[in-house]
Design an enzyme around this catalytic site. Structure first.
Site, PDB file in Angstrom:
ATOM      1  N   ASP A  43       0.748  -1.236  -0.037  1.00  0.00           N
ATOM      2  CA  ASP A  43       0.100   0.085  -0.133  1.00  0.00           C
ATOM      3  C   ASP A  43       0.958   1.442   0.200  1.00  0.00           C
ATOM      4  O   ASP A  43       1.953   1.420   0.568  1.00  0.00           O
ATOM      5  CB  ASP A  43      -0.921  -0.071   1.475  1.00  0.00           C
ATOM      6  CG  ASP A  43      -1.872   0.942   1.004  1.00  0.00           C
ATOM      7  OD1 ASP A  43      -2.294   1.475   0.001  1.00  0.00           O
ATOM      8  OD2 ASP A  43      -2.618   1.316   2.117  1.00  0.00           O
TER       9      ASP A  43
ATOM     10  N   HIS B 178       2.392   3.078  -8.859  1.00  0.00           N
ATOM     11  CA  HIS B 178       2.333   1.775  -9.295  1.00  0.00           C
ATOM     12  C   HIS B 178       3.439   1.203 -10.008  1.00  0.00           C
ATOM     13  O   HIS B 178       3.795   0.068  -9.564  1.00  0.00           O
ATOM     14  CB  HIS B 178       0.963   1.712  -9.850  1.00  0.00           C
ATOM     15  CG  HIS B 178      -0.364   1.869  -9.328  1.00  0.00           C
ATOM     16  ND1 HIS B 178      -0.488   1.489  -7.858  1.00  0.00           N
ATOM     17  CD2 HIS B 178      -1.258   2.662  -9.786  1.00  0.00           C
ATOM     18  CE1 HIS B 178      -1.723   2.099  -7.822  1.00  0.00           C
ATOM     19  NE2 HIS B 178      -2.368   2.810  -8.565  1.00  0.00           N
TER      20      HIS B 178
ATOM     21  N   LEU C 230       9.964 -20.942  -5.287  1.00  0.00           N
ATOM     22  CA  LEU C 230       9.165 -19.972  -4.416  1.00  0.00           C
ATOM     23  C   LEU C 230       7.632 -19.891  -4.844  1.00  0.00           C
ATOM     24  O   LEU C 230       7.385 -19.778  -6.160  1.00  0.00           O
ATOM     25  CB  LEU C 230       9.598 -18.377  -4.622  1.00  0.00           C
ATOM     26  CG  LEU C 230       8.681 -17.333  -4.144  1.00  0.00           C
ATOM     27  CD1 LEU C 230       8.730 -17.246  -2.353  1.00  0.00           C
ATOM     28  CD2 LEU C 230       9.084 -15.847  -4.440  1.00  0.00           C
TER      29      LEU C 230
HETATM   30  C1  IPE Z   1      -5.294  -2.552   0.067  1.00  0.00           C
HETATM   31  O1  IPE Z   1      -5.112  -0.893  -0.043  1.00  0.00           O
HETATM   32  C2  IPE Z   1      -5.386  -3.212  -1.191  1.00  0.00           C
HETATM   33  C3  IPE Z   1      -4.209  -3.293  -1.710  1.00  0.00           C
HETATM   34  C4  IPE Z   1      -2.969  -2.894  -1.300  1.00  0.00           C
HETATM   35  C5  IPE Z   1      -4.350  -4.039  -3.124  1.00  0.00           C
HETATM   36  P1  IPE Z   1      -6.379  -0.011  -0.116  1.00  0.00           P
HETATM   37  O2  IPE Z   1      -5.505   1.018  -0.463  1.00  0.00           O
HETATM   38  O3  IPE Z   1      -7.339  -0.449  -1.229  1.00  0.00           O
HETATM   39  O4  IPE Z   1      -6.926   0.044   1.135  1.00  0.00           O
HETATM   40  P2  IPE Z   1      -7.519   0.958   1.956  1.00  0.00           P
HETATM   41  O5  IPE Z   1      -8.772   1.389   1.107  1.00  0.00           O
HETATM   42  O6  IPE Z   1      -6.821   2.084   2.431  1.00  0.00           O
HETATM   43  O7  IPE Z   1      -8.081   0.100   3.245  1.00  0.00           O
HETATM   44  C1  IPE Z   2      -1.772   0.228  -3.295  1.00  0.00           C
HETATM   45  O1  IPE Z   2      -1.582   1.770  -3.320  1.00  0.00           O
HETATM   46  C2  IPE Z   2      -2.130  -0.334  -4.606  1.00  0.00           C
HETATM   47  C3  IPE Z   2      -3.353  -0.653  -4.882  1.00  0.00           C
HETATM   48  C4  IPE Z   2      -4.265  -0.783  -3.967  1.00  0.00           C
HETATM   49  C5  IPE Z   2      -3.877  -1.235  -6.147  1.00  0.00           C
HETATM   50  P1  IPE Z   2      -2.741   2.781  -3.400  1.00  0.00           P
HETATM   51  O2  IPE Z   2      -3.195   2.948  -4.963  1.00  0.00           O
HETATM   52  O3  IPE Z   2      -3.813   2.111  -2.440  1.00  0.00           O
HETATM   53  O4  IPE Z   2      -1.900   4.012  -2.861  1.00  0.00           O
HETATM   54  P2  IPE Z   2      -2.585   5.010  -1.757  1.00  0.00           P
HETATM   55  O5  IPE Z   2      -2.984   4.089  -0.655  1.00  0.00           O
HETATM   56  O6  IPE Z   2      -3.593   5.641  -2.362  1.00  0.00           O
HETATM   57  O7  IPE Z   2      -1.495   5.677  -1.332  1.00  0.00           O
HETATM   58 MG    MG Z   3      -3.943   2.510  -0.652  1.00  0.00          MG
END
Ligand code: IPE
Ligand code: IPE
Ligand code: MG
Length: 237
Positions: free
Chosen positions: A15, A32, A126
């Site tokens: 995240d 990403h 893995l």
């Molecule tokens: C969790 O992150 C999902 C992934 C890392 C793929 P999110 O960014 O979607 O989660 P919330 O919304 O902060 O809980």
């Molecule tokens: C995690 O990073 C990747 C996915 C959920 C696909 P985010 O896109 O949630 O990044 P933040 O949390 O908004 O910084």
């Molecule tokens: Mg996020």
């Protein structure tokens, strides 16, 4: 670096990609893209330390609610990542698997995924599981429906529904529960990830954003894990 005990299964909630990009005045997609470099670095380190299972949360069932442009770019990145990395996966004997409702994934990315799963089957190294269009509540409900159906058909008896049987009905069937779960970006929640499987998992939260998290950060998490005393409800000896 040597370890007294190494987790056999590490799960990661990757995240913070959007915030990483925002800090640099870049579009979210660049976060990403940079995040893929982190994934590659973490995989390399996991292999170095002979981790058996690595499960990464790449796209949640709730992430479909993001703006369509972001969803489309994420699906394209998935397709690209798999195609570019496939030779590396094969060379390093990495078995690619997935958990989640992939029926929702666009055809192109889905076929790249299924092709890679097929080509890396039984390589023996893995086990890398991508959680894609994954939601733990959906997974649990799906298991309950499967079990109810089997009972209805007379294939299984209610008294035979053990914890082991239940686990075998989850998407993660055959994979042991995670020993260590890492979440980056300073959020302290599971966001619908492996809710059943993490009952006794050691949790590690770090403020580091996923695109900044590299192999050395994984080693730091493993060092922290090494100090944990896992009691599983028993008295400490
Ligand atoms: C969790 O992150 C999902 C992934 C890392 C793929 P999110 O960014 O979607 O989660 P919330 O919304 O902060 O809980
Ligand atoms: C995690 O990073 C990747 C996915 C959920 C696909 P985010 O896109 O949630 O990044 P933040 O949390 O908004 O910084
Ligand atoms: Mg996020």
């Amino acid at each position: 670096m040597t370890f007294k005990n190494i987790p056999s299964h590490i799960a990661v909630i990757m995240d913070g990609n959007g915030r990483w990009a925002k800090k640099r005045n870049l579009a979210r997609i660049y976060g990403h893209i940079e995040g893929i470099k982190s994934l590659k670095s973490v995989i390399k380190t996991a292999i170095k330390y002979k981790i058996k299972y690595l499960t990464v949360y790449a796209f949640s069932s709730e992430n479909w609610q993001r703006p369509p442009e972001e969803v489309v770019s994420l699906m394209e990145l998935l397709d690209e990542y798999i195609k570019i990395e496939l030779p590396y996966l094969i060379k390093n004997k990495i078995e690619l698997q997935f958990i989640g409702n992939i029926e929702k994934i666009p055809e192109k990315s889905k076929s790249a995924l299924l092709d890679a799963v097929q080509k890396t089957k039984n390589l023996g190294g893995l086990i890398l599981t991508l959680a894609l269009s994954y939601g733990s509540r959906e997974e649990i409900l799906n298991a309950v429906s499967k079990i109810a159906e089997s009972i209805e058909k007379g294939d299984v008896k209610v008294k035979d529904i053990s914890g082991e049987y239940f686990s075998s009905c989850l998407y993660t069937a055959g994979v042991p529960d995670p020993d260590l779960l890492i979440r980056t970006s300073g959020e302290y929640r599971l966001s619908n990830f492996l809710l059943y499987q993490t009952a006794y998992t050691e949790l590690y939260f770090t403020r580091t954003l996923w695109p900044d998290f590299r192999g050395k950060n994984l080693v730091a998490a493993m060092k922290n894990y090494e100090k944990r005393i896992r009691r599983f409800g028993k008295t400490h000896i």
